[in-house]
Design a protein around this motif. Sequence first.
Motif, PDB file in Angstrom:
ATOM      1  N   ARG A   1     132.288  41.446  89.082  1.00 47.72           N
ATOM      2  CA  ARG A   1     133.516  40.834  88.554  1.00 47.72           C
ATOM      3  C   ARG A   1     133.218  40.156  87.221  1.00 47.72           C
ATOM      4  NH1 ARG A   1     135.343  35.579  89.156  1.00 47.72           N
ATOM      5  NH2 ARG A   1     133.810  35.173  90.808  1.00 47.72           N
ATOM      6  N   ILE A   2     132.054  39.500  87.148  1.00 44.13           N
ATOM      7  CA  ILE A   2     131.569  38.928  85.901  1.00 44.13           C
ATOM      8  C   ILE A   2     130.428  39.811  85.401  1.00 44.13           C
ATOM      9  CG2 ILE A   2     130.453  36.943  84.818  1.00 44.13           C
ATOM     10  CD1 ILE A   2     131.841  35.159  86.876  1.00 44.13           C
ATOM     11  N   LYS A   3     130.499  40.254  84.174  1.00 41.08           N
ATOM     12  CA  LYS A   3     129.466  41.143  83.632  1.00 41.08           C
ATOM     13  C   LYS A   3     128.211  40.337  83.274  1.00 41.08           C
ATOM     14  CE  LYS A   3     132.588  44.402  83.635  1.00 41.08           C
ATOM     15  NZ  LYS A   3     132.627  45.367  84.759  1.00 41.08           N
ATOM     16  N   PRO A   4     127.037  40.906  83.436  1.00 42.81           N
ATOM     17  CA  PRO A   4     125.823  40.196  83.044  1.00 42.81           C
ATOM     18  C   PRO A   4     125.773  39.971  81.533  1.00 42.81           C
ATOM     19  CG  PRO A   4     125.314  42.483  83.591  1.00 42.81           C
ATOM     20  CD  PRO A   4     126.740  42.248  83.982  1.00 42.81           C
ATOM     21  N   ALA A   5     125.401  38.753  81.149  1.00 45.46           N
ATOM     22  CA  ALA A   5     125.311  38.422  79.733  1.00 45.46           C
ATOM     23  C   ALA A   5     123.962  38.800  79.152  1.00 45.46           C
ATOM     24  CB  ALA A   5     125.554  36.923  79.533  1.00 45.46           C
ATOM     25  N   VAL A   6     122.925  38.795  79.996  1.00 47.81           N
ATOM     26  CA  VAL A   6     121.546  38.968  79.536  1.00 47.81           C
ATOM     27  C   VAL A   6     120.771  39.779  80.560  1.00 47.81           C
ATOM     28  CG1 VAL A   6     119.367  37.708  79.134  1.00 47.81           C
ATOM     29  CG2 VAL A   6     121.508  36.826  78.179  1.00 47.81           C
ATOM     30  N   ASN A   7     119.804  40.551  80.088  1.00 45.08           N
ATOM     31  CA  ASN A   7     118.778  41.149  80.935  1.00 45.08           C
ATOM     32  C   ASN A   7     117.435  40.768  80.323  1.00 45.08           C
ATOM     33  OD1 ASN A   7     117.219  42.641  82.710  1.00 45.08           O
ATOM     34  ND2 ASN A   7     118.053  44.635  82.128  1.00 45.08           N
TER      35      ASN A   7
ATOM     36  N   ALA B   1     121.854  34.840  69.111  1.00 46.75           N
ATOM     37  CA  ALA B   1     122.512  36.066  69.582  1.00 46.75           C
ATOM     38  C   ALA B   1     123.795  35.655  70.285  1.00 46.75           C
ATOM     39  CB  ALA B   1     121.602  36.831  70.538  1.00 46.75           C
ATOM     40  N   ALA B   2     124.876  36.389  70.028  1.00 46.14           N
ATOM     41  CA  ALA B   2     126.166  36.070  70.633  1.00 46.14           C
ATOM     42  C   ALA B   2     126.241  36.664  72.036  1.00 46.14           C
ATOM     43  CB  ALA B   2     127.298  36.613  69.768  1.00 46.14           C
ATOM     44  N   LEU B   3     126.524  35.823  73.017  1.00 45.39           N
ATOM     45  CA  LEU B   3     126.734  36.293  74.384  1.00 45.39           C
ATOM     46  C   LEU B   3     128.191  36.698  74.569  1.00 45.39           C
ATOM     47  CD1 LEU B   3     124.708  33.716  76.546  1.00 45.39           C
ATOM     48  CD2 LEU B   3     123.936  35.843  75.458  1.00 45.39           C
ATOM     49  N   ARG B   4     128.441  37.504  75.586  1.00 39.31           N
ATOM     50  CA  ARG B   4     129.801  37.957  75.851  1.00 39.31           C
ATOM     51  C   ARG B   4     130.716  36.777  76.197  1.00 39.31           C
ATOM     52  NH1 ARG B   4     130.621  42.005  78.838  1.00 39.31           N
ATOM     53  NH2 ARG B   4     128.557  42.921  79.003  1.00 39.31           N
TER      54      ARG B   4
ATOM     55  N   LEU C   1     117.433  48.852  75.341  1.00 42.00           N
ATOM     56  CA  LEU C   1     118.032  48.083  74.253  1.00 42.00           C
ATOM     57  C   LEU C   1     119.326  48.742  73.774  1.00 42.00           C
ATOM     58  CD1 LEU C   1     117.632  45.610  72.471  1.00 42.00           C
ATOM     59  CD2 LEU C   1     116.301  47.024  70.899  1.00 42.00           C
ATOM     60  N   LYS C   2     119.330  50.055  73.668  1.00 40.54           N
ATOM     61  CA  LYS C   2     120.547  50.747  73.239  1.00 40.54           C
ATOM     62  C   LYS C   2     121.653  50.606  74.275  1.00 40.54           C
ATOM     63  CE  LYS C   2     122.471  55.118  71.641  1.00 40.54           C
ATOM     64  NZ  LYS C   2     123.726  54.875  72.384  1.00 40.54           N
ATOM     65  N   CYS C   3     121.295  50.788  75.558  1.00 41.52           N
ATOM     66  CA  CYS C   3     122.294  50.653  76.623  1.00 41.52           C
ATOM     67  C   CYS C   3     122.863  49.239  76.642  1.00 41.52           C
ATOM     68  CB  CYS C   3     121.658  50.994  77.968  1.00 41.52           C
ATOM     69  SG  CYS C   3     122.778  50.821  79.375  1.00 41.52           S
ATOM     70  N   ALA C   4     122.002  48.253  76.461  1.00 38.75           N
ATOM     71  CA  ALA C   4     122.450  46.864  76.455  1.00 38.75           C
ATOM     72  C   ALA C   4     123.401  46.604  75.295  1.00 38.75           C
ATOM     73  CB  ALA C   4     121.242  45.933  76.375  1.00 38.75           C
ATOM     74  N   ALA C   5     123.037  47.087  74.111  1.00 35.97           N
ATOM     75  CA  ALA C   5     123.895  46.886  72.935  1.00 35.97           C
ATOM     76  C   ALA C   5     125.259  47.536  73.133  1.00 35.97           C
ATOM     77  CB  ALA C   5     123.215  47.444  71.694  1.00 35.97           C
ATOM     78  N   ASP C   6     125.275  48.691  73.762  1.00 37.03           N
ATOM     79  CA  ASP C   6     126.528  49.395  73.998  1.00 37.03           C
ATOM     80  C   ASP C   6     127.423  48.661  74.994  1.00 37.03           C
ATOM     81  OD1 ASP C   6     125.754  51.407  72.278  1.00 37.03           O
ATOM     82  OD2 ASP C   6     125.116  52.781  73.870  1.00 37.03           O
ATOM     83  N   ASN C   7     126.818  47.765  75.784  1.00 40.81           N
ATOM     84  CA  ASN C   7     127.563  47.080  76.849  1.00 40.81           C
ATOM     85  C   ASN C   7     127.600  45.562  76.685  1.00 40.81           C
ATOM     86  OD1 ASN C   7     128.317  49.183  79.098  1.00 40.81           O
ATOM     87  ND2 ASN C   7     126.255  49.742  78.429  1.00 40.81           N
ATOM     88  N   GLU C   8     127.316  45.092  75.489  1.00 36.77           N
ATOM     89  CA  GLU C   8     127.371  43.653  75.177  1.00 36.77           C
ATOM     90  C   GLU C   8     126.443  42.824  76.055  1.00 36.77           C
ATOM     91  OE1 GLU C   8     131.475  42.209  73.670  1.00 36.77           O
ATOM     92  OE2 GLU C   8     131.912  43.566  75.339  1.00 36.77           O
ATOM     93  N   VAL C   9     125.280  43.369  76.359  1.00 27.08           N
ATOM     94  CA  VAL C   9     124.248  42.637  77.091  1.00 27.08           C
ATOM     95  C   VAL C   9     123.133  42.308  76.117  1.00 27.08           C
ATOM     96  CG1 VAL C   9     122.554  42.707  78.977  1.00 27.08           C
ATOM     97  CG2 VAL C   9     124.793  43.807  79.263  1.00 27.08           C
ATOM     98  N   VAL C  10     122.728  41.049  76.060  1.00 26.96           N
ATOM     99  CA  VAL C  10     121.626  40.632  75.203  1.00 26.96           C
ATOM    100  C   VAL C  10     120.316  40.808  75.968  1.00 26.96           C
ATOM    101  CG1 VAL C  10     120.539  38.637  74.078  1.00 26.96           C
ATOM    102  CG2 VAL C  10     123.005  39.035  73.843  1.00 26.96           C
ATOM    103  N   ILE C  11     119.319  41.358  75.305  1.00 27.62           N
ATOM    104  CA  ILE C  11     117.995  41.509  75.910  1.00 27.62           C
ATOM    105  C   ILE C  11     117.115  40.333  75.500  1.00 27.62           C
ATOM    106  CG2 ILE C  11     115.874  42.901  75.978  1.00 27.62           C
ATOM    107  CD1 ILE C  11     118.198  44.126  77.523  1.00 27.62           C
ATOM    108  N   THR C  12     116.448  39.738  76.485  1.00 26.51           N
ATOM    109  CA  THR C  12     115.418  38.734  76.234  1.00 26.51           C
ATOM    110  C   THR C  12     114.075  39.352  76.588  1.00 26.51           C
ATOM    111  OG1 THR C  12     116.877  36.867  76.730  1.00 26.51           O
ATOM    112  CG2 THR C  12     114.510  36.466  76.876  1.00 26.51           C
ATOM    113  N   ALA C  13     113.094  39.158  75.720  1.00 24.96           N
ATOM    114  CA  ALA C  13     111.748  39.683  75.956  1.00 24.96           C
ATOM    115  C   ALA C  13     110.827  38.580  76.441  1.00 24.96           C
ATOM    116  CB  ALA C  13     111.187  40.284  74.676  1.00 24.96           C
TER     117      ALA C  13
END
Length: 322
Positions: free
Chosen positions: A185-191, A7-10, A205-217
């Motif tokens: 100042r730095i956006k979160p890369a992962v939740n 998965a590509a991180l920001r 998951l939708k909110c994360a995708a809209d904001n370039e945040v990768v979800i880890t389960a």
Amino acid sequence: MATPTTAALRTGAQMPLLGLGTGPGSVGTWQTSTEPIYEAVKAAIDVGYRHIDTAESYADEKAVGRALREKIGSAVQRKDLFITSKLWNTRHHPDDVLPACQRSLTDLGLDYLDLYLMHFPVAWVRGEVYYPKDENGRAILCTPDVHFMDTWKAMESLVDAGLVKAIGVSNFNISQMEEVLTNGRIKPAVNQVESHPYLVCSRLLKCAADNEVVITAFCPLGRPGEANKHGITPLQDPKVISIAEKHKKTPAQVCLRWQVQRGVVVVPRSITPARILENSQIFDFELSTEEMETISRLNKDARITKFGMCDDHPQWPFSGDF
């Protein structure tokens, strides 16, 4: 078309979709012996894992570090590994963030972390006791309280110092994640959150995708070893079993495949070499759109990890949307 394995991180980094989860959720004896996780990390690297997920609170970073020192330079190069650790609840005070990160780096034998997560949005009392509790079993909270944005600012400094490549959060609900996205100042890369077929987290998951945040389960299999304890058993669901039989795969492989096909990183925990290998064999088949939807419809909002000892705190995340 090749199946994606990262998965590509920001930040531009590629995070492997499959990682080895470590920690006390895998086996109840790790509090007295970390030898199983040392062996598990070595076994995982040997069969191709390049992502290891750990945390200070798991009390196994020295064991993980032993394994990494044995494998880096022989079986694998450091640049090809993706190592995640986490800042624990008792380290939220800004003065404690840098020392906590440095301790993890020392224990792991590393110069930098690929990802450092805030483990939980609630600050507990400072100190060396990982689960500080009062006489009623309630978490002893940090006084005065430390808001997670103050902790986040201190984590941003770790990126500036080159100690971590990316930072993120864990167990943050949608509104909390959005607060960090808005004010950081730095956006979160992962939740990193609990997710499995009975806890789909589709809104997050939708909110994360809209904001370039990768979800880890984490708990992507619903902690099957504790099935009798919590009653959440997606591996025993008839629909999961039916799909697994069709693909000549195991229910565990189907649950993991469902996540990575959604773009979700998975970090299943195991200390058994055969299971570690089995969990990695998820990139040679594909679930149909109908099968993906069938699994997603199994959602019961059934959560295993709740941190109930601090559920009266205003930042306790599980009263919000995921």
